[in-house]
Design a protein around this motif. Sequence first.
Motif, PDB file in Angstrom:
ATOM      1  N   LEU A   1      41.191  19.053  27.439  1.00  0.00           N
ATOM      2  CA  LEU A   1      41.872  18.282  26.404  1.00  0.00           C
ATOM      3  C   LEU A   1      41.762  16.783  26.642  1.00  0.00           C
ATOM      4  O   LEU A   1      41.727  15.999  25.696  1.00  0.00           O
TER       5      LEU A   1
ATOM      6  N   LEU B   1      38.439  15.874  25.303  1.00  0.00           N
ATOM      7  CA  LEU B   1      38.460  15.839  23.831  1.00  0.00           C
ATOM      8  C   LEU B   1      39.336  14.704  23.301  1.00  0.00           C
ATOM      9  O   LEU B   1      39.546  14.572  22.102  1.00  0.00           O
TER      10      LEU B   1
ATOM     11  N   LEU C   1      42.497  14.326  23.383  1.00  0.00           N
ATOM     12  CA  LEU C   1      43.724  14.743  22.710  1.00  0.00           C
ATOM     13  C   LEU C   1      44.963  14.407  23.534  1.00  0.00           C
ATOM     14  O   LEU C   1      46.088  14.456  23.034  1.00  0.00           O
TER      15      LEU C   1
ATOM     16  N   TYR D   1      51.588   6.351  14.834  1.00  0.00           N
ATOM     17  CA  TYR D   1      51.016   6.910  13.602  1.00  0.00           C
ATOM     18  C   TYR D   1      49.505   7.065  13.740  1.00  0.00           C
ATOM     19  O   TYR D   1      48.946   8.122  13.467  1.00  0.00           O
TER      20      TYR D   1
ATOM     21  N   PHE E   1      48.077   9.994  15.953  1.00  0.00           N
ATOM     22  CA  PHE E   1      47.950  11.319  15.334  1.00  0.00           C
ATOM     23  C   PHE E   1      47.038  11.277  14.112  1.00  0.00           C
ATOM     24  O   PHE E   1      46.309  12.221  13.832  1.00  0.00           O
ATOM     25  N   ARG E   2      47.061  10.143  13.400  1.00  0.00           N
ATOM     26  CA  ARG E   2      46.244   9.993  12.197  1.00  0.00           C
ATOM     27  C   ARG E   2      44.762  10.187  12.523  1.00  0.00           C
ATOM     28  O   ARG E   2      43.991  10.700  11.724  1.00  0.00           O
TER      29      ARG E   2
ATOM     30  N   ILE F   1      43.379  12.103  14.720  1.00  0.00           N
ATOM     31  CA  ILE F   1      42.963  13.393  15.282  1.00  0.00           C
ATOM     32  C   ILE F   1      42.303  14.266  14.221  1.00  0.00           C
ATOM     33  O   ILE F   1      42.873  14.525  13.164  1.00  0.00           O
ATOM     34  N   GLY F   2      41.114  14.731  14.538  1.00  0.00           N
ATOM     35  CA  GLY F   2      40.378  15.578  13.608  1.00  0.00           C
ATOM     36  C   GLY F   2      38.900  15.296  13.732  1.00  0.00           C
ATOM     37  O   GLY F   2      38.496  14.148  13.932  1.00  0.00           O
ATOM     38  N   VAL F   3      38.101  16.330  13.661  1.00  0.00           N
ATOM     39  CA  VAL F   3      36.651  16.165  13.738  1.00  0.00           C
ATOM     40  C   VAL F   3      36.055  16.760  12.478  1.00  0.00           C
ATOM     41  O   VAL F   3      36.309  17.912  12.145  1.00  0.00           O
ATOM     42  N   TYR F   4      35.308  15.932  11.746  1.00  0.00           N
ATOM     43  CA  TYR F   4      34.693  16.440  10.523  1.00  0.00           C
ATOM     44  C   TYR F   4      33.464  15.616  10.212  1.00  0.00           C
ATOM     45  O   TYR F   4      33.159  14.633  10.885  1.00  0.00           O
ATOM     46  N   LYS F   5      32.736  16.050   9.200  1.00  0.00           N
ATOM     47  CA  LYS F   5      31.554  15.314   8.778  1.00  0.00           C
ATOM     48  C   LYS F   5      31.572  15.169   7.267  1.00  0.00           C
ATOM     49  O   LYS F   5      32.414  15.769   6.593  1.00  0.00           O
ATOM     50  N   ARG F   6      30.659  14.385   6.759  1.00  0.00           N
ATOM     51  CA  ARG F   6      30.594  14.202   5.309  1.00  0.00           C
ATOM     52  C   ARG F   6      29.369  14.898   4.760  1.00  0.00           C
ATOM     53  O   ARG F   6      28.326  14.952   5.390  1.00  0.00           O
TER      54      ARG F   6
ATOM     55  N   PRO G   1      29.405  13.680  13.320  1.00  0.00           N
ATOM     56  CA  PRO G   1      30.830  13.960  13.159  1.00  0.00           C
ATOM     57  C   PRO G   1      31.676  12.717  13.419  1.00  0.00           C
ATOM     58  O   PRO G   1      31.327  11.890  14.263  1.00  0.00           O
TER      59      PRO G   1
ATOM     60  N   ASP H   1      34.012  15.598  -0.119  1.00  0.00           N
ATOM     61  CA  ASP H   1      32.792  15.577   0.700  1.00  0.00           C
ATOM     62  C   ASP H   1      33.078  15.843   2.183  1.00  0.00           C
ATOM     63  O   ASP H   1      32.157  15.880   2.990  1.00  0.00           O
TER      64      ASP H   1
ATOM     65  N   SER I   1      40.904  20.518  10.974  1.00  0.00           N
ATOM     66  CA  SER I   1      40.790  19.060  10.844  1.00  0.00           C
ATOM     67  C   SER I   1      40.636  18.616   9.396  1.00  0.00           C
ATOM     68  O   SER I   1      41.276  17.657   8.960  1.00  0.00           O
TER      69      SER I   1
END
Lengths: 327, 293
Positions: free
Chosen positions: A254, A257, A259, A306, A309-310, A312-317, A325, B82, B144
Motif C-alpha cells: 500500500l 501504491l 495509498l 480533501y 482522498f480526491r 485516489i483512483g487509477v483510470y485512463k481516458r 493511466p 471517456d 476508481s
Amino acid sequence: MPYDLEFERPLADLDKRIQALQRRGDRLRPDERTQLDGLRIQLDQRAREIYRNLTPTQRVQVARHKNRPYTADYINLVSDDFFELHGDRRYADDHAIMGGLASIDGKTIMLIGNQKGRDTKDRLERNFGMAHAEGYRKAQRLMRQAEQFQMPVVTLIDISGASLDLEAEQRGIAQAIAESLFVMAGLRTPIVSIVIGEGGSGGALSTSVADRILMLENTIYTVASPEAAASILWRDSSHAHKAAAAMKITAQELLKLKLIEEIIPEPAGGAHQDYAAAAAAVKSAIIRHISELEQLATEQLLEQRYQRFRAIGVYKRETVGASSPTT
Amino acid sequence: MRDESKPALPVVGHNGAHPDAVHTLPTNLAVKCPNCRELLVGKDLERNQKVCPRCGYHFRMDAHERIDMLLDRDSFEEFANDLLSADPLGFVSDAKGPYIAELESKRRATGLNESVVVGKGEIERMPLIIVVMDFRFIGGSMGSVAGEKITLGIERATKDRLPLLIISASGGARMQEGLFALMQMAKTSAALRRLADAGVPFISLLTDPTTGGVFASFSMLGDVILAEPGAVIGFTGPRVIEQAMHQKLPKDTNTSEFVLQRGMIDTIVHRRDLRPTIGRILRLYGAASKRFV
C-alpha cells in the motif's frame, strides 16, 4: 512471547536453545555464555530476515496474532494519563471502540481505537472488535469534541470489519459509517490514523479519513477481509490466501501504491514480541505527524485532506493516450 | 460487493448493439415476474415502466432506462464518459480471469463504459446533476472510475449550484480494485461534505440493490433519501448475515420497507410517482431562500 506461527519454526527452535541455556543461569561455562550471546544475535537476525519476506497471508496471521498489542495496550504505553469517554448519547456504549482524552508529553489529544478484546469474556463483550453503529456515533461525538477544543485526533485501526448482524442493520450501521466519513472529511483539526493490526473495510475507513494514514510494518488494510473477498470472487472463502495476495493489502504494497504515508517499523519478530518498543515507535510517529500538521492553517489542512482522498483512483481516458493511466 | 445472491433479472436484448438499443426489451418476449410468477409480455412491462402490472414488483432498470424515465425528453447531457477503469493491482482471479478482460466483456455486454453514468439534465424544466448506477456492470460496483464520476458530478453540482440526484444500484465496493475502491467511499463523501457546506440539496434514490460500501457512504448522505418499493437495501446481504451470524432473519430484513421503518430513509416511492415526487422536492428546496411576498 513464544514463536507459535508456522513460518516461525526456525525462530522457535533457536528460542528453545536460548531458553535451555538461560535456565542454567550462573552455572553457565564461559564458552556456553558466548554461545548464548551468539544465539541471541542469531535469533534477532533470523527474525528480521523472516519478517522482511513474509507473504501477504503470513502478514495477515501476524496482524491478527492473539498476542498482538491492541489499542488499550498502546493507550497504556503511549499516554501519561487517559480518561476514557463512554457512550454515543443516543443508544449505548459500544465496547468495540474505545476513546478518550490522552495526555502525551504534556499535550492532550483525542485518542480513539478499535478494541478486539483479549480473553474470551472480553472478546464477547467487545464483539471481537466489530463495531456497531453506536461505536461510530461515539467516535463522531469524540471527534466533534476534539474540534471544539482544538485537540488533534489520533485513531488506531484494528478491526476485521464492522458488525454484520441484524442489530447492526436495525440501528443503521451504514448510516453511521457514512456519517463518520462525512464528519471526518470536514473536521477542523488534524487527524492521524495508524493501522495497528487489521484494517477491514468500511469498518476501518470510518475512523481513518485522516490527514495521514500510517501502518505498522505487519498490518493489512483491505476493502474486504481476504475470506469475504474470496467468497465473493471465488465463491469459496478457502481461497482467502489468493485474495490476500491479489488485493495488495500489506503495508508494504500500500505504501508502494501511495495509498498510505508511512510504515512504522516493528521490533524483530513483530510488535507482539516487544510491546514497549512497538509503542515507542507509535508514540514518536504520533508526535512527529501531529507537530507537522499543526503547522498548517485550518483551511490549508482541510484542503490537503480533501485533495489526499480526491486524488485516489487509477483510470485512463478512452481517446488518444488511453494507455497512460492517471493516478 | 456484499451480495449478489439475488437472481439476476432475465437479461434480454443485450446483444451488444448500439447502446440505445440495448435497454429495450423485445416486445414479443415473455418475462416471468420473479415475485408473482405471472408471465408478462415484454411490451406491456416496458409500457408499465418495468413494474409488474399484476403485483407491482419493480424490475431492475439500467442507467439509460432510468434517465429516459426521469428526465425531460432530450435534456440529458452526459459528461466524463471517456473515463475507463485501469487495473491498478494487475488483478487476476483464477475464478473470473483477469479484471481487464472482465471489464472489456461488461463494456461489450452493456454498451456502457462503467457502472456509473453522470450528466446534467432537467426534471420538469428544472436543471440538476444526475448520477445513475447500473447494476449490470459488475454488480454496479464502485471502483476508481465510478468514484471519480460520482465525485465529478458532486463537484459540478457544487460549482454550478445545481441540485444533485444520485440513483444507487450497487453491490458495493469493487474487490478487484482493492483499497482504491474502498477509498472512493471517502472521496465521494468528502465531496458531499463540500456540497452540503455550499447549501446545495442532494436527493438520494435507493434502488434494488443498494448494499455494502455504496450504502455506507454517499447513498446514505442525502438531504432526502427515497427508495423504490421492495428493493434490497442493507449493509450486509441477508444471506451473508444468516451464514455468518447463524441468525434467522425476519422476512423483510434489509428491504426498503425495513430501512423506512428503522428511520433510515424518508419515504418509499412507487416508480410511476418518482418523476413528479422529485419535481416537488426540487421545487421545495429551490424556493427555500425566497422571501415571503
